[in-house]
Motif scaffolding. Structure first.
Motif, PDB file in Angstrom:
ATOM      1  N   LYS A 248       0.851  -1.205   0.000  1.00 50.91           N
ATOM      2  CA  LYS A 248       0.000   0.000   0.000  1.00 50.91           C
ATOM      3  C   LYS A 248       0.876   1.241   0.000  1.00 50.91           C
ATOM      4  N   ILE A 249       0.334   2.329  -0.598  1.00 48.04           N
ATOM      5  CA  ILE A 249       1.071   3.596  -0.582  1.00 48.04           C
ATOM      6  C   ILE A 249       1.109   4.117   0.851  1.00 48.04           C
ATOM      7  N   ARG A 250       2.292   4.547   1.281  1.00 48.33           N
ATOM      8  CA  ARG A 250       2.431   5.126   2.619  1.00 48.33           C
ATOM      9  C   ARG A 250       2.815   6.594   2.496  1.00 48.33           C
ATOM     10  N   LYS A 251       2.284   7.377   3.437  1.00 41.96           N
ATOM     11  CA  LYS A 251       2.619   8.804   3.449  1.00 41.96           C
ATOM     12  C   LYS A 251       4.052   8.968   3.926  1.00 41.96           C
ATOM     13  N   THR A 252       4.718   9.969   3.399  1.00 42.11           N
ATOM     14  CA  THR A 252       6.049  10.292   3.910  1.00 42.11           C
ATOM     15  C   THR A 252       6.067  11.790   4.230  1.00 42.11           C
ATOM     16  N   SER A 253       7.121  12.234   4.890  1.00 37.65           N
ATOM     17  CA  SER A 253       7.166  13.619   5.378  1.00 37.65           C
ATOM     18  C   SER A 253       7.200  14.625   4.215  1.00 37.65           C
ATOM     19  N   ALA A 254       6.852  15.882   4.528  1.00 40.96           N
ATOM     20  CA  ALA A 254       6.874  16.955   3.522  1.00 40.96           C
ATOM     21  C   ALA A 254       8.279  17.097   2.934  1.00 40.96           C
ATOM     22  N   TYR A 255       9.296  16.878   3.774  1.00 43.13           N
ATOM     23  CA  TYR A 255      10.699  17.000   3.322  1.00 43.13           C
ATOM     24  C   TYR A 255      10.977  16.100   2.108  1.00 43.13           C
ATOM     25  N   THR A 256      10.393  14.890   2.091  1.00 40.27           N
ATOM     26  CA  THR A 256      10.679  13.937   1.003  1.00 40.27           C
ATOM     27  C   THR A 256      10.056  14.373  -0.329  1.00 40.27           C
ATOM     28  N   PHE A 257       9.221  15.415  -0.274  1.00 42.67           N
ATOM     29  CA  PHE A 257       8.608  15.935  -1.510  1.00 42.67           C
ATOM     30  C   PHE A 257       9.316  17.206  -1.986  1.00 42.67           C
ATOM     31  N   ASN A 258      10.378  17.598  -1.260  1.00 45.73           N
ATOM     32  CA  ASN A 258      11.051  18.860  -1.579  1.00 45.73           C
ATOM     33  C   ASN A 258      11.755  18.767  -2.949  1.00 45.73           C
ATOM     34  N   PRO A 259      11.245  19.478  -3.955  1.00 42.57           N
ATOM     35  CA  PRO A 259      11.813  19.330  -5.303  1.00 42.57           C
ATOM     36  C   PRO A 259      13.241  19.865  -5.411  1.00 42.57           C
ATOM     37  N   GLU A 260      13.573  20.838  -4.530  1.00 40.55           N
ATOM     38  CA  GLU A 260      14.940  21.378  -4.590  1.00 40.55           C
ATOM     39  C   GLU A 260      15.956  20.340  -4.141  1.00 40.55           C
ATOM     40  N   VAL A 261      15.599  19.625  -3.058  1.00 42.52           N
ATOM     41  CA  VAL A 261      16.504  18.580  -2.565  1.00 42.52           C
ATOM     42  C   VAL A 261      16.630  17.483  -3.624  1.00 42.52           C
ATOM     43  N   ALA A 262      15.468  17.072  -4.184  1.00 40.51           N
ATOM     44  CA  ALA A 262      15.478  15.994  -5.192  1.00 40.51           C
ATOM     45  C   ALA A 262      16.316  16.395  -6.404  1.00 40.51           C
ATOM     46  N   GLY A 263      16.123  17.631  -6.861  1.00 36.33           N
ATOM     47  CA  GLY A 263      16.854  18.110  -8.044  1.00 36.33           C
ATOM     48  C   GLY A 263      18.346  18.212  -7.770  1.00 36.33           C
ATOM     49  N   LYS A 264      18.676  18.710  -6.578  1.00 40.55           N
ATOM     50  CA  LYS A 264      20.092  18.886  -6.234  1.00 40.55           C
ATOM     51  C   LYS A 264      20.780  17.516  -6.095  1.00 40.55           C
ATOM     52  N   LEU A 265      20.070  16.571  -5.474  1.00 44.81           N
ATOM     53  CA  LEU A 265      20.644  15.233  -5.305  1.00 44.81           C
ATOM     54  C   LEU A 265      20.873  14.579  -6.677  1.00 44.81           C
ATOM     55  N   TRP A 266      19.934  14.798  -7.578  1.00 37.84           N
ATOM     56  CA  TRP A 266      20.070  14.236  -8.937  1.00 37.84           C
ATOM     57  C   TRP A 266      21.327  14.803  -9.611  1.00 37.84           C
ATOM     58  N   LYS A 267      21.481  16.126  -9.475  1.00 36.68           N
ATOM     59  CA  LYS A 267      22.615  16.797 -10.109  1.00 36.68           C
ATOM     60  C   LYS A 267      23.951  16.295  -9.528  1.00 36.68           C
ATOM     61  N   VAL A 268      23.994  16.223  -8.197  1.00 30.93           N
ATOM     62  CA  VAL A 268      25.222  15.765  -7.537  1.00 30.93           C
ATOM     63  C   VAL A 268      25.511  14.306  -7.932  1.00 30.93           C
ATOM     64  N   SER A 269      24.453  13.494  -8.025  1.00 31.02           N
ATOM     65  CA  SER A 269      24.631  12.074  -8.363  1.00 31.02           C
ATOM     66  C   SER A 269      25.143  11.933  -9.790  1.00 31.02           C
ATOM     67  N   ARG A 270      24.695  12.817 -10.672  1.00 30.83           N
ATOM     68  CA  ARG A 270      25.190  12.805 -12.057  1.00 30.83           C
ATOM     69  C   ARG A 270      26.673  13.140 -12.082  1.00 30.83           C
ATOM     70  N   GLN A 271      27.047  14.108 -11.239  1.00 28.26           N
ATOM     71  CA  GLN A 271      28.471  14.481 -11.203  1.00 28.26           C
ATOM     72  C   GLN A 271      29.314  13.302 -10.690  1.00 28.26           C
ATOM     73  N   TYR A 272      28.842  12.663  -9.616  1.00 32.33           N
ATOM     74  CA  TYR A 272      29.563  11.524  -9.041  1.00 32.33           C
ATOM     75  C   TYR A 272      29.737  10.404 -10.067  1.00 32.33           C
ATOM     76  N   THR A 273      28.659  10.140 -10.825  1.00 35.02           N
ATOM     77  CA  THR A 273      28.667   8.970 -11.715  1.00 35.02           C
ATOM     78  C   THR A 273      29.156   9.313 -13.112  1.00 35.02           C
ATOM     79  N   GLY A 274      29.356  10.593 -13.368  1.00 32.50           N
ATOM     80  CA  GLY A 274      29.848  11.006 -14.681  1.00 32.50           C
ATOM     81  C   GLY A 274      28.819  10.818 -15.776  1.00 32.50           C
ATOM     82  N   LEU A 275      27.559  10.856 -15.423  1.00 27.00           N
ATOM     83  CA  LEU A 275      26.509  10.675 -16.441  1.00 27.00           C
ATOM     84  C   LEU A 275      26.295  11.964 -17.209  1.00 27.00           C
TER      85      LEU A 275
END
Ligand SMILES: NC(=O)c1ccc[n+]([C@@H]2O[C@H](COP(=O)([O-])OP(=O)(O)OC[C@H]3O[C@@H](n4cnc5c(N)ncnc54)[C@H](OP(=O)(O)O)[C@@H]3O)[C@@H](O)[C@H]2O)c1
Length: 275
Positions: A248-275
């Motif tokens: 079943k779908i479970r609710k998670t905190s407002a923080y986990t929906f933060n698009p800035e954190v998600a976008g920044k993590l994606w960018k940093v992960s791309r840098q780490y992996t060289g994608l």
């Protein structure tokens, strides 16, 4: 399910093994990246004998090495013409700070960067096989995490709970951002908490914690139920970017929906992996 192909990481043990078993019973072709080929061959034999499914291929792949991940993905993209289900299940829980073959803090590297890189390298096949599914095994432990952009690898301050929680939170942010990027493609991305499951994940934990934990643990077969549901149920294709537990779908905190954190993590992960 006969023509469908699933890739499952960490199928040699615990939740991944039970997921592989269930998908083999469904008649899917399995392609299993494993770091220990002897363990992989034993698994392949066991699955064949148990399910009658002889369509199980092994590839050597160490998720603590980006070269190894790239080699597996390259091989996969050359050999197979489709990918219907990708289960990012492999994970570690380290008690001491250590590093991957690429010199990256291991929990962050294996639990987050490896599925990030592998998924991105296999996205073409997933899109070409839509409707298809990406499933990432996160954890309830994400609640205790924070994405520490100023010290992602715990170079200044590291502890076993914080690093694991951050990596499982990263799985959640990755899933949400991936789902957003995949809107309209027919590829869905979801993640899950499997329960507290009796597997080898806790082997390195202090022994005094084993007793109390055993009291609440569920068997791996039960722990695999939500991953199997997301990999096979027709209705699971209706959801993307969600976090599940007990199917079943479970609710998670407002923080986990933060698009800035998600976008920044994606960018940093791309840098780490060289994608
Ligand atoms: N157990 C729980 O209560 C629980 C709760 C929440 C979330 N989870 C998550 O569930 C997932 C599966 O864990 P589990 O509990 O089933 O643990 P497990 O029994 O320790 O299985 C972990 C799997 O990951 C593989 N793996 C680890 N490092 C790898 C590497 N560098 N390269 C390739 N494969 C690697 C292991 O391979 P080997 O067989 O070669 O060691 C094994 O197949 C993890 O992501 C974990 O964080 C578990």
């Amino acid at each position: 399910m006969k023509e469908k192909i699933a890739v499952i990481t960490g199928a040699t043990s615990g939740i991944g093994k039970e997921t592989a078993k269930a998908l083999a019973f469904e008649g899917m072709k399995l392609v299993l990246p494993v770091r220990n080929m002897a363990k992989g061959e034993a698994l392949q034999k066991e699955l064949h004998e148990l399910t009658g499914n002889g369509n199980i291929a092994l590839h050597e792949c160490d998720l603590s090495s980006m070269d190894s991940i790239r080699a597996f993905a390259g091989d996969y993209n050359e050999k197979y013409d489709r990918l219907d289900v990708l289960v990012n299940n492999a994970g570690v829980w380290e008690m001491k700070r250590s590093e991957t073959k690429d010199g990256i803090e291991k929990t962050f590297g294996v639990n987050h960067l490896a599925p990030f890189l592998l998924t991105n390298l296999l996205l073409g096949k997933l899109k070409a096989s839509a409707p298809s599914r990406i499933i990432s095994v996160s954890s309830m432990a994400h609640i205790m995490g924070k994405i520490r952009f100023d010290d992602l690898e715990g170079k200044r301050r590291w502890n076993w709970m914080g690093s694991y929680a951050q990596s499982k939170l990263a799985n959640l942010f990755f899933t949400r951002e991936l789902a957003r990027k995949l809107e309209g493609t027919g590829v869905v991305a979801n993640c899950l908490h499997p329960g507290i499951v009796a597997t080898h994940l806790f082997d390195k934990m202090p022994k005094f914690l084993h007793g109390p934990m055993r009291l609440v643990m569920i068997p791996p077969k039960e722990g695999a139920q939500t991953a199997v549901f997301l990999a096979t149920a027709p209705e699971a294709l209706k959801f993307s970017g969600e976090y599940f537990a007990n199917k079943k779908i479970r609710k998670t905190s407002a923080y986990t929906f933060n698009p800035e954190v998600a976008g920044k993590l994606w960018k940093v992960s791309r840098q780490y992996t060289g994608l």
